[in-house]
Write a protein that holds these residues in place. Structure first.
Motif, PDB file in Angstrom:
ATOM      1  N   ILE A 191     -14.595 -36.177 -65.021  1.00  0.00           N
ATOM      2  CA  ILE A 191     -14.815 -34.829 -65.551  1.00  0.00           C
ATOM      3  C   ILE A 191     -16.094 -34.238 -64.966  1.00  0.00           C
ATOM      4  CG2 ILE A 191     -15.348 -33.537 -67.648  1.00  0.00           C
ATOM      5  CD1 ILE A 191     -13.482 -35.397 -69.148  1.00  0.00           C
ATOM      6  N   TYR A 192     -17.152 -35.033 -64.942  1.00  0.00           N
ATOM      7  CA  TYR A 192     -18.415 -34.540 -64.385  1.00  0.00           C
ATOM      8  C   TYR A 192     -18.276 -34.208 -62.904  1.00  0.00           C
ATOM      9  CZ  TYR A 192     -21.002 -35.858 -68.605  1.00  0.00           C
ATOM     10  OH  TYR A 192     -21.474 -35.939 -69.886  1.00  0.00           O
ATOM     11  N   MET A 193     -17.626 -35.117 -62.128  1.00  0.00           N
ATOM     12  CA  MET A 193     -17.484 -34.885 -60.695  1.00  0.00           C
ATOM     13  C   MET A 193     -16.611 -33.658 -60.423  1.00  0.00           C
ATOM     14  SD  MET A 193     -19.328 -37.246 -59.298  1.00  0.00           S
ATOM     15  CE  MET A 193     -20.374 -37.136 -60.754  1.00  0.00           C
ATOM     16  N   ALA A 194     -15.537 -33.498 -61.207  1.00  0.00           N
ATOM     17  CA  ALA A 194     -14.661 -32.345 -61.014  1.00  0.00           C
ATOM     18  C   ALA A 194     -15.392 -31.045 -61.322  1.00  0.00           C
ATOM     19  CB  ALA A 194     -13.423 -32.482 -61.902  1.00  0.00           C
ATOM     20  N   SER A 195     -16.242 -31.057 -62.356  1.00  0.00           N
ATOM     21  CA  SER A 195     -17.034 -29.869 -62.673  1.00  0.00           C
ATOM     22  C   SER A 195     -17.966 -29.510 -61.521  1.00  0.00           C
ATOM     23  CB  SER A 195     -17.838 -30.114 -63.950  1.00  0.00           C
ATOM     24  OG  SER A 195     -18.775 -29.094 -64.162  1.00  0.00           O
ATOM     25  N   ALA A 196     -18.597 -30.543 -60.933  1.00  0.00           N
ATOM     26  CA  ALA A 196     -19.514 -30.281 -59.823  1.00  0.00           C
ATOM     27  C   ALA A 196     -18.762 -29.757 -58.601  1.00  0.00           C
ATOM     28  CB  ALA A 196     -20.276 -31.560 -59.476  1.00  0.00           C
ATOM     29  N   GLY A 219     -24.215 -23.491 -67.634  1.00  0.00           N
ATOM     30  CA  GLY A 219     -24.536 -22.524 -68.678  1.00  0.00           C
ATOM     31  C   GLY A 219     -25.612 -21.580 -68.203  1.00  0.00           C
ATOM     32  N   ALA A 220     -26.203 -20.869 -69.117  1.00  0.00           N
ATOM     33  CA  ALA A 220     -27.272 -19.938 -68.781  1.00  0.00           C
ATOM     34  C   ALA A 220     -28.411 -20.137 -69.749  1.00  0.00           C
ATOM     35  CB  ALA A 220     -26.777 -18.504 -68.864  1.00  0.00           C
ATOM     36  N   SER A 221     -29.606 -20.169 -69.230  1.00  0.00           N
ATOM     37  CA  SER A 221     -30.778 -20.331 -70.074  1.00  0.00           C
ATOM     38  C   SER A 221     -31.123 -19.011 -70.744  1.00  0.00           C
ATOM     39  CB  SER A 221     -31.957 -20.815 -69.218  1.00  0.00           C
ATOM     40  OG  SER A 221     -32.289 -19.812 -68.269  1.00  0.00           O
ATOM     41  N   GLN A 222     -32.110 -19.059 -71.648  1.00  0.00           N
ATOM     42  CA  GLN A 222     -32.484 -17.854 -72.367  1.00  0.00           C
ATOM     43  C   GLN A 222     -33.064 -16.793 -71.437  1.00  0.00           C
ATOM     44  OE1 GLN A 222     -35.076 -19.128 -75.506  1.00  0.00           O
ATOM     45  NE2 GLN A 222     -33.455 -20.198 -76.618  1.00  0.00           N
ATOM     46  N   SER A 223     -33.595 -17.236 -70.311  1.00  0.00           N
ATOM     47  CA  SER A 223     -34.151 -16.276 -69.357  1.00  0.00           C
ATOM     48  C   SER A 223     -33.088 -15.635 -68.484  1.00  0.00           C
ATOM     49  CB  SER A 223     -35.186 -16.971 -68.467  1.00  0.00           C
ATOM     50  OG  SER A 223     -34.570 -18.009 -67.727  1.00  0.00           O
ATOM     51  N   GLY A 224     -31.848 -16.092 -68.600  1.00  0.00           N
ATOM     52  CA  GLY A 224     -30.766 -15.522 -67.811  1.00  0.00           C
ATOM     53  C   GLY A 224     -30.551 -16.216 -66.489  1.00  0.00           C
ATOM     54  N   LEU A 225     -31.369 -17.234 -66.149  1.00  0.00           N
ATOM     55  CA  LEU A 225     -31.219 -17.948 -64.891  1.00  0.00           C
ATOM     56  C   LEU A 225     -30.168 -19.030 -65.033  1.00  0.00           C
ATOM     57  CD1 LEU A 225     -34.978 -18.324 -63.905  1.00  0.00           C
ATOM     58  CD2 LEU A 225     -33.353 -16.583 -63.136  1.00  0.00           C
ATOM     59  N   SER A 226     -29.527 -19.379 -63.922  1.00  0.00           N
ATOM     60  CA  SER A 226     -28.476 -20.398 -63.940  1.00  0.00           C
ATOM     61  C   SER A 226     -29.070 -21.782 -64.183  1.00  0.00           C
ATOM     62  CB  SER A 226     -27.730 -20.382 -62.608  1.00  0.00           C
ATOM     63  OG  SER A 226     -26.799 -21.426 -62.551  1.00  0.00           O
ATOM     64  N   GLU A 227     -28.438 -22.549 -65.094  1.00  0.00           N
ATOM     65  CA  GLU A 227     -28.875 -23.912 -65.357  1.00  0.00           C
ATOM     66  C   GLU A 227     -28.100 -24.883 -64.476  1.00  0.00           C
ATOM     67  OE1 GLU A 227     -28.298 -24.794 -69.421  1.00  0.00           O
ATOM     68  OE2 GLU A 227     -30.204 -23.934 -70.048  1.00  0.00           O
ATOM     69  N   VAL A 228     -28.755 -25.988 -64.097  1.00  0.00           N
ATOM     70  CA  VAL A 228     -28.072 -27.059 -63.385  1.00  0.00           C
ATOM     71  C   VAL A 228     -27.440 -27.962 -64.436  1.00  0.00           C
ATOM     72  CG1 VAL A 228     -28.333 -28.984 -61.801  1.00  0.00           C
ATOM     73  CG2 VAL A 228     -29.731 -26.942 -61.509  1.00  0.00           C
ATOM     74  N   SER A 229     -26.124 -27.998 -64.480  1.00  0.00           N
ATOM     75  CA  SER A 229     -25.436 -28.766 -65.512  1.00  0.00           C
ATOM     76  C   SER A 229     -25.580 -30.256 -65.245  1.00  0.00           C
ATOM     77  CB  SER A 229     -23.966 -28.389 -65.555  1.00  0.00           C
ATOM     78  OG  SER A 229     -23.323 -28.859 -64.381  1.00  0.00           O
ATOM     79  N   THR A 230     -25.229 -31.027 -66.269  1.00  0.00           N
ATOM     80  CA  THR A 230     -25.249 -32.475 -66.111  1.00  0.00           C
ATOM     81  C   THR A 230     -24.286 -32.916 -65.019  1.00  0.00           C
ATOM     82  OG1 THR A 230     -25.773 -32.688 -68.457  1.00  0.00           O
ATOM     83  CG2 THR A 230     -24.964 -34.653 -67.336  1.00  0.00           C
ATOM     84  N   GLY A 231     -23.135 -32.219 -64.908  1.00  0.00           N
ATOM     85  CA  GLY A 231     -22.181 -32.577 -63.862  1.00  0.00           C
ATOM     86  C   GLY A 231     -22.750 -32.424 -62.468  1.00  0.00           C
ATOM     87  N   LEU A 232     -23.428 -31.302 -62.218  1.00  0.00           N
ATOM     88  CA  LEU A 232     -24.036 -31.095 -60.902  1.00  0.00           C
ATOM     89  C   LEU A 232     -25.138 -32.104 -60.634  1.00  0.00           C
ATOM     90  CD1 LEU A 232     -24.200 -27.191 -60.750  1.00  0.00           C
ATOM     91  CD2 LEU A 232     -22.796 -28.692 -59.333  1.00  0.00           C
ATOM     92  N   SER A 233     -25.975 -32.358 -61.642  1.00  0.00           N
ATOM     93  CA  SER A 233     -27.066 -33.327 -61.469  1.00  0.00           C
ATOM     94  C   SER A 233     -26.515 -34.711 -61.176  1.00  0.00           C
ATOM     95  CB  SER A 233     -27.939 -33.359 -62.724  1.00  0.00           C
ATOM     96  OG  SER A 233     -28.490 -32.095 -62.994  1.00  0.00           O
ATOM     97  N   LEU A 234     -25.472 -35.099 -61.919  1.00  0.00           N
ATOM     98  CA  LEU A 234     -24.895 -36.421 -61.699  1.00  0.00           C
ATOM     99  C   LEU A 234     -24.225 -36.511 -60.336  1.00  0.00           C
ATOM    100  CD1 LEU A 234     -24.207 -39.211 -62.712  1.00  0.00           C
ATOM    101  CD2 LEU A 234     -22.233 -38.248 -63.905  1.00  0.00           C
TER     102      LEU A 234
END
Length: 679
Positions: A346-351, A250-265
């Motif tokens: 699902i998480y791994m496929a997203s990452a 997703g995108a944070s309010q500042s417009g920077l890219s967020e690290v999703s739960t899938g990527l973190s996992l």
């Protein structure tokens, strides 16, 4: 006309009905309003041939005031009477009626149909009465869907419906309180009463973490709301990130890219076991013929105030059923939610999709995969995730690994080669960092001669963790040898005061070991992160048991000798008394062996019986020979008596030879278990 007269009139009308009509009215008493469909649904459940028009014409059915011509109901006085009587005198019919009503009102949650909100509420009500466990799951799913759709007032009404039920379970009440308070806060986020935050914090503190995923996400949202309105340090949680799994960036309010739960996992799985402090693998042999593998894992303490998806263990790719059936608990015995195989996929496929997109945006540095192919695989993964085509997702993950090279290939294999056990941990809810779970597996048993038994089984151990292995002790047997075969080189150390085992020559092998695998075999892919190990265990009969049988054997030989010579020296009356004492001594000797002091830390009597059956047979032959020889001498000295006694003596001497063979086999198994080809 007084109320008592009306009530007696209504009850008299009810008792004048046929038995099938009375059964129908009893089941219909749980409904607040009636219609033709409800009556037909109930008649089908009863298997009765009842016409709805006839039921609607009964005197105890009346039109509901202010509802319309089609709105009818059971007369309130009769309904109250029937509900009370069923609840007190016939709870089976009472719960059956509510289950039938819950089945009638069931509606799908996707999509959420607010036009049938009353149907959702009625289902929750009837499930709360008849099936509290399903009511908990249904309320959690309905509230989750309502909050996701932006209708907190609908979730609040579902919680209120559950709280109105008398005798609702404590877990259901806790969930309903959380949902109702969260809904009040989200309905007016700018005007939140401080008392609501305090009440919500108290509810979360008093409740245990749930294994239901929807309830866990609602509790996570509630904890985030408490944190925000208490300290005002964290950003206000968005519904999409607090309730739905964050599988896409997703995108944070500042417009920077967020690290999703899938990527973190995926990164956490790739770097497993950085989060694991220690791992204990205990094996027990059950009477059912299966080996119980109990795992205790201690994780590093997580940051307070966060909910994390923590990889706890690794399983082979074919162990999906085992992974889905695990019951993960913490040291306090509380259930810890763990992701199912499909959720993890699902998480791994997203990452992997994100990694492919990143690689596509970079220039190819001599790689064999074109950016167009990576982009096509990424789009196919996103499409398969959207359509929930899980088999296609698995095939695309394998294709992504095969069609990648270099660092990208290693990252994909690290995240997808094995099935990770992922626990959802919340430090705020009091979840301990010590987790435990267990599963069953096969083992093979083989008898070794007259004095030993060999047990073989398979272990799956992560190679980058220092594994502490606990081997079972068997009651009445001695662990004489432990040997393990593995596809990955390893070192083995005993966890006891016998630091120089096996060179120390101690009487019994220790049953706790530390297994450390070599890390020198990592190549282009982390193929050595999981190892299949095959322990071979040798159990032998204890030396003291053989000595005990030898003592009984000597007593039996003495009894046979007395049976031969005493009748020639004593008369029959004296010998009868001696025979009685001899019989008692032999029975006590037999009981002395059959009831040795058991080991409270040992298990599985079946394996002990398999290993000790030969010496038990020797013991039985000894006692039987001596008793028969002693009993025949009551007839006095005769050639027949002498022959029987001599035969008994010969059998006892033969058992002495067998005992000597058993002792020699036992000593040889202990000294040369591998050279003898026994293991």
């Amino acid at each position: 006309m007084s109320t008592d007269i009306i009530e007696r009139s209504i009850l008299a009308s009810f008792h004048r009905l046929t038995s099938s009509e009375r059964s129908m009215i009893e089941l219909l008493s749980v409904y607040r309003t009636l219609d033709v469909d409800i009556i037909d649904h109930t008649a089908r459940a009863l298997g009765a041939d009842q016409e709805s028009a006839r039921i609607l014409r009964l005197p105890m059915i009346e039109a509901r005031r202010g509802v319309g011509d089609d709105g009818v109901r059971l007369r309130p006085l009769l309904r109250q009477f029937l509900l009370k009587r069923l609840r007190d005198e016939d709870p089976v019919t009472y719960h059956r009626a509510h289950r039938l009503a819950a089945a009638y009102f069931h509606q799908p949650l996707e999509p959420l149909m607010l036009g049938r909100l009353g149907w959702y509420l009625q289902e929750i009500h009837h499930l709360a009465v008849s099936h509290p466990g399903r009511a908990f799951s249904r309320l959690a799913d309905f509230s989750h869907s309502a909050l996701m759709a932006g209708h907190p007032e609908a979730a609040s009404r579902g919680a209120a419906e559950a709280l109105q039920v008398d005798g609702a379970s404590e877990e259901l009440k806790f969930l309903a309180d959380v949902v109702r308070t969260v809904s009040e806060i989200l309905a007016s986020p700018a005007q939140v009463d401080e008392r609501a935050i305090i009440r919500l914090d108290g509810i979360l503190t008093a409740s245990r973490p749930s294994s239901d995923l929807a309830a866990l996400r609602i509790a996570q949202l509630a904890r985030d709301l408490v944190t925000y309105y208490s300290v005002r340090l964290a950003p206000l949680p968005r519904m999409s990130t607090a309730l739905a799994p964050a599988v896409l960036p997703g995108a944070s309010q500042s417009g920077l890219s967020e690290v999703s739960t899938g990527l973190s996992l995926a990164e956490a799985v790739s770097h497993f076991p950085h989060s694991v402090m220690s791992r204990v693998h205990k094996v027990e042999f059950q009477e059912s013929g299966a080996a119980l593998h109990s795992i205790k894992t201690t994780l590093y303490t997580q940051r307070a105030g966060t909910v994390t998806y923590q990889p706890v263990d690794l399983f082979p790719a074919e162990a999906g059923d085992t992974l889905d059936s695990l019951d993960v608990r913490d040291a306090n015995g509380w259930t810890v939610h763990s992701l199912k195989v499909i959720e993890t996929q699902i998480y791994m496929a997203s990452a992997v999709s994100s990694w492919l997109n990143e690689a596509t945006g970079e220039e190819s540095q001599g790689g064999s995969t074109s950016p167009a192919l990576r982009q096509e695989i990424s789009r196919s993964l996103a499409s398969a995730l959207q359509d929930r085509e899980h088999e296609t997702v698995g095939q695309l993950l394998q294709t992504a690994a095969d069609q990648s090279d270099g660092n990208l290939r290693r990252r994909i294999l690290s995240a997808t080669q094995y099935l990770p056990l992922v626990a959802v941990l919340d430090a705020n809810s009091g979840t301990s960092q010590k987790l435990q779970y267990e599963y069953e597996g096969p083992f093979q048993v083989k008898r070794l001669g007259f004095s030993g038994v060999s047990v073989s089984l398979e272990l799956v151990l992560p190679t980058q963790v220092k594994n502490r292995l606990e081997i079972p002790r068997l009651d009445g047997l001695e662990l004489a040898e432990f040997r393990m075969e593995s596809e990955v080189p390893y070192t083995l150390a005993a966890n006891s005061n016998r630091h120089n085992w096996p060179q120390s020559g101690t009487r019994e092998v220790p049953n706790q070991f530390t297994v450390v695998f070599s890390r020198d075999n990592e190549g282009d892919a982390p193929y050595g992160r999981l190892a299949r190990a095959n322990p071979h265990l040798l159990y032998v009969v204890r030396k003291e048991d053989i000595v005990r049988v030898r003592q009984v054997n000597l007593v039996c030989i003495a009894a046979c000798l007395l049976a031969i010579f005493v009748p020639y020296a004593l008369n029959g009356a004296v010998w009868s008394n001696i025979f009685s004492w001899l019989t008692m001594i032999l029975i006590l000797a037999d009981a002395y062996y059959k009831n040795p002091k058991s080991d409270p830390g040992a298990s599985n009597q079946e394996l002990r019986a398999t290993a000790s059956r030969p010496i038990k047979s020797i013991l039985g032959v000894n006692v039987l020979s001596a008793v028969v020889a002693a009993s025949t001498t009551n007839a006095g000295a005769s050639p027949t008596t002498l022959a029987i006694s001599a035969t008994g003596l010969g059998l006892c001497l033969l058992m002495t030879s067998f005992l000597h063979i058993v002792g020699r086999q036992r000593n040889r198994l202990i000294r040369y278990p591998v050279l003898e080809g026994r293991m």
